[in-house]
Design an enzyme around this catalytic site. Structure first.
Site, PDB file in Angstrom:
ATOM      1  N   ARG A 203     -32.563  69.825 -40.423  1.00  0.00           N
ATOM      2  CA  ARG A 203     -33.860  70.490 -40.295  1.00  0.00           C
ATOM      3  C   ARG A 203     -34.048  71.391 -41.507  1.00  0.00           C
ATOM      4  O   ARG A 203     -33.067  71.755 -42.165  1.00  0.00           O
ATOM      5  CB  ARG A 203     -33.845  71.331 -39.006  1.00  0.00           C
ATOM      6  CG  ARG A 203     -35.156  71.917 -38.565  1.00  0.00           C
ATOM      7  CD  ARG A 203     -34.947  72.701 -37.283  1.00  0.00           C
ATOM      8  NE  ARG A 203     -36.198  73.093 -36.670  1.00  0.00           N
ATOM      9  CZ  ARG A 203     -36.284  73.811 -35.555  1.00  0.00           C
ATOM     10  NH1 ARG A 203     -35.170  74.204 -34.941  1.00  0.00           N
ATOM     11  NH2 ARG A 203     -37.461  74.120 -35.056  1.00  0.00           N
TER      12      ARG A 203
ATOM     13  N   TYR B  38     -35.479  66.442 -38.697  1.00  0.00           N
ATOM     14  CA  TYR B  38     -36.260  66.925 -37.556  1.00  0.00           C
ATOM     15  C   TYR B  38     -37.754  66.797 -37.833  1.00  0.00           C
ATOM     16  O   TYR B  38     -38.525  66.379 -36.965  1.00  0.00           O
ATOM     17  CB  TYR B  38     -35.889  68.393 -37.310  1.00  0.00           C
ATOM     18  CG  TYR B  38     -36.512  69.000 -36.091  1.00  0.00           C
ATOM     19  CD1 TYR B  38     -35.901  68.897 -34.843  1.00  0.00           C
ATOM     20  CD2 TYR B  38     -37.708  69.714 -36.167  1.00  0.00           C
ATOM     21  CE1 TYR B  38     -36.458  69.468 -33.716  1.00  0.00           C
ATOM     22  CE2 TYR B  38     -38.278  70.288 -35.048  1.00  0.00           C
ATOM     23  CZ  TYR B  38     -37.649  70.175 -33.818  1.00  0.00           C
ATOM     24  OH  TYR B  38     -38.216  70.737 -32.711  1.00  0.00           O
TER      25      TYR B  38
ATOM     26  N   LYS C   5     -28.603  74.402 -34.317  1.00  0.00           N
ATOM     27  CA  LYS C   5     -30.030  74.700 -34.227  1.00  0.00           C
ATOM     28  C   LYS C   5     -30.884  73.856 -35.176  1.00  0.00           C
ATOM     29  O   LYS C   5     -31.808  74.347 -35.819  1.00  0.00           O
ATOM     30  CB  LYS C   5     -30.283  76.192 -34.457  1.00  0.00           C
ATOM     31  CG  LYS C   5     -29.476  77.116 -33.575  1.00  0.00           C
ATOM     32  CD  LYS C   5     -29.452  76.678 -32.114  1.00  0.00           C
ATOM     33  CE  LYS C   5     -30.838  76.692 -31.466  1.00  0.00           C
ATOM     34  NZ  LYS C   5     -30.779  76.094 -30.066  1.00  0.00           N
TER      35      LYS C   5
ATOM     36  N   GLY D 292     -32.072  70.692 -33.964  1.00  0.00           N
ATOM     37  CA  GLY D 292     -32.663  69.662 -33.118  1.00  0.00           C
ATOM     38  C   GLY D 292     -31.650  68.954 -32.254  1.00  0.00           C
ATOM     39  O   GLY D 292     -31.896  67.846 -31.755  1.00  0.00           O
ATOM     40  N   THR D 293     -30.516  69.596 -32.020  1.00  0.00           N
ATOM     41  CA  THR D 293     -29.410  68.982 -31.281  1.00  0.00           C
ATOM     42  C   THR D 293     -29.832  68.463 -29.912  1.00  0.00           C
ATOM     43  O   THR D 293     -29.560  67.310 -29.556  1.00  0.00           O
ATOM     44  CB  THR D 293     -28.264  69.994 -31.110  1.00  0.00           C
ATOM     45  OG1 THR D 293     -27.821  70.427 -32.397  1.00  0.00           O
ATOM     46  CG2 THR D 293     -27.105  69.384 -30.343  1.00  0.00           C
TER      47      THR D 293
ATOM     48  N   HIS E  75     -20.554  69.421 -33.686  1.00  0.00           N
ATOM     49  CA  HIS E  75     -21.078  70.209 -34.796  1.00  0.00           C
ATOM     50  C   HIS E  75     -20.108  70.194 -35.984  1.00  0.00           C
ATOM     51  O   HIS E  75     -20.359  70.862 -36.986  1.00  0.00           O
ATOM     52  CB  HIS E  75     -21.264  71.674 -34.373  1.00  0.00           C
ATOM     53  CG  HIS E  75     -22.422  71.909 -33.438  1.00  0.00           C
ATOM     54  ND1 HIS E  75     -23.715  71.520 -33.721  1.00  0.00           N
ATOM     55  CD2 HIS E  75     -22.476  72.524 -32.225  1.00  0.00           C
ATOM     56  CE1 HIS E  75     -24.512  71.882 -32.728  1.00  0.00           C
ATOM     57  NE2 HIS E  75     -23.786  72.486 -31.809  1.00  0.00           N
TER      58      HIS E  75
ATOM     59  N   SER F  30     -34.428  79.626 -35.633  1.00  0.00           N
ATOM     60  CA  SER F  30     -33.975  79.115 -34.340  1.00  0.00           C
ATOM     61  C   SER F  30     -32.611  79.694 -33.985  1.00  0.00           C
ATOM     62  O   SER F  30     -32.362  80.076 -32.830  1.00  0.00           O
ATOM     63  CB  SER F  30     -33.911  77.585 -34.378  1.00  0.00           C
ATOM     64  OG  SER F  30     -33.535  77.065 -33.133  1.00  0.00           O
TER      65      SER F  30
ATOM     66  N   GLY G 167     -39.421  74.684 -30.884  1.00  0.00           N
ATOM     67  CA  GLY G 167     -39.346  73.329 -31.423  1.00  0.00           C
ATOM     68  C   GLY G 167     -40.468  72.929 -32.362  1.00  0.00           C
ATOM     69  O   GLY G 167     -40.723  71.740 -32.544  1.00  0.00           O
TER      70      GLY G 167
ATOM     71  N   ARG H 239     -36.382  76.275 -26.953  1.00  0.00           N
ATOM     72  CA  ARG H 239     -37.293  77.402 -27.154  1.00  0.00           C
ATOM     73  C   ARG H 239     -38.696  76.957 -27.576  1.00  0.00           C
ATOM     74  O   ARG H 239     -39.596  76.842 -26.771  1.00  0.00           O
ATOM     75  CB  ARG H 239     -36.706  78.378 -28.183  1.00  0.00           C
ATOM     76  CG  ARG H 239     -37.459  79.714 -28.281  1.00  0.00           C
ATOM     77  CD  ARG H 239     -36.873  80.596 -29.372  1.00  0.00           C
ATOM     78  NE  ARG H 239     -37.048  80.040 -30.693  1.00  0.00           N
ATOM     79  CZ  ARG H 239     -38.132  80.240 -31.448  1.00  0.00           C
ATOM     80  NH1 ARG H 239     -39.129  80.967 -30.996  1.00  0.00           N
ATOM     81  NH2 ARG H 239     -38.221  79.693 -32.655  1.00  0.00           N
TER      82      ARG H 239
END
Length: 325
Positions: A159, A225, A70, A72-73, A137, A167, A291, A289
């Site tokens: 991020r 991010y 979570k 910015g993948t 990941h 997120s 961002g 979602r």
């Protein structure tokens, strides 16, 4: 949903002896996590990680995208996929844009979720055309030696931790049943601060890649991010150059690519409204979602902010890395 949790937790019997020996915690009262070499894994991801270490043979022109969860993948996947596609003569007609037909999470397959699976722990990847583009990941320490020692390149994105947590909270809430309801944010906060979440601890993950990128900037590009949001054109130029795909007609090409990969566009594509990730069963809309930067302010108390800021300062002290707070 229960089926999603079963998919996420699935592992083979061959892994059980190792799992029995490892520290174990329950994530969000639903998912078993096991600590291996300092990081927390779902059983199926741990099994995949060991298979990757044993079998994945990197090529010198491979590109590996990396992120903690979570951070910015899926935006990074869409951007890098589009940069690489742009050089293969892809058409500018929107109907022929692969992002119209493929959800971002599958445009660049995640090694431990989509490639090395419980049903195929040692896939034959030799037939894939180069350059290959993958995502993971996994922590830097858990990468296969062939990735570390080859000429392959790594793009890492992180991020600010507060937005990462929010997120993550929304994402895993999307897998819960109406009867379960949203998981208490206060409990999610405590788990994050303790580093107990899939592929956590967050700060250890970030620092591993930060330190390695400082030693090997030619091999590892470290992105934030927030920088991508505040200076998308500048960061996209930097990314494309690192990938060996610099822009020629800069302004027009960059504007077009940023539009194609914008969260607003992706969220409104039919494939992302109704698709799902086959590895987890999670709706593709859950991966796209909001961002925005600063969404944490809608969930954090003053005490939470101060505590996580203190943890951030302590964890990053002396590293030279600064994250948005």
């Amino acid at each position: 949903m229960e089926n999603t949790n079963a998919l996420l937790n699935h592992s083979s019997h061959s892994l059980k002896p190792l799992l029995d020996q490892l520290p174990k915690q329950c994530f969000w009262d639903d998912l078993d996590l096991h600590q291996w070499e300092g990081f927390w894994y779902l059983p199926r991801h741990l099994e995949a990680a060991k298979s990757i270490q044993a079998h994945f043979e990197a090529r010198d022109d491979d590109v590996i995208l990396v992120s903690s969860i979570k951070t910015g993948t899926n935006w990074l996947k869409a951007l890098c996929f589009s940069i690489m596609q742009r050089q293969t003569g892809s058409n500018d007609v929107e109907e022929e844009d692969p992002l119209v037909k493929i959800i971002p999470t599958l445009c660049v397959r995640t090694l431990e979720a989509h490639v090395y699976t419980p049903n195929n722990p040692s896939p034959n990847l030799s037939g894939m055309p180069s350059p290959r583009l993958f995502h993971t990941h996994l922590s830097y320490n858990a990468l296969s030696d062939s990735i570390k020692n080859s000429g392959s390149k790594i793009v890492y994105i992180t991020r600010n931790p507060k937005d990462t947590l929010v997120s993550m909270w929304h994402f895993f809430n999307s897998t819960r049943t109406p009867e379960q309801g949203p998981y208490p944010f206060e409990k999610a906060f405590e788990g994050f601060c303790d580093g107990i979440h899939p592929f956590g601890p967050f700060f250890d993950h970030v620092l591993e890649y930060w330190m390695e990128s400082s030693k090997m900037p030619h091999k590892i590009l470290f992105l934030k991010y927030e920088d991508l949001k505040s200076d998308p054109k500048g960061e996209l130029k930097r990314l494309a150059s690192f990938l060996g795909r610099p822009f020629v007609e800069e302004e027009e090409e960059i504007d077009k690519l940023l539009w194609r990969c914008s969260l607003e566009r992706l969220k409104n594509l039919e494939v992302n409204k109704n698709g799902s990730d086959p590895a987890s069963g999670i709706s593709s809309s859950a991966f796209l979602r909001l961002g925005v930067v600063g969404d944490w302010k809608n969930n954090f108390t003053t005490g939470m902010k101060e505590r996580l800021d203190q943890i951030t300062s302590m964890k990053l002290e002396g590293s030279g890395l600064q994250l948005e707070t």
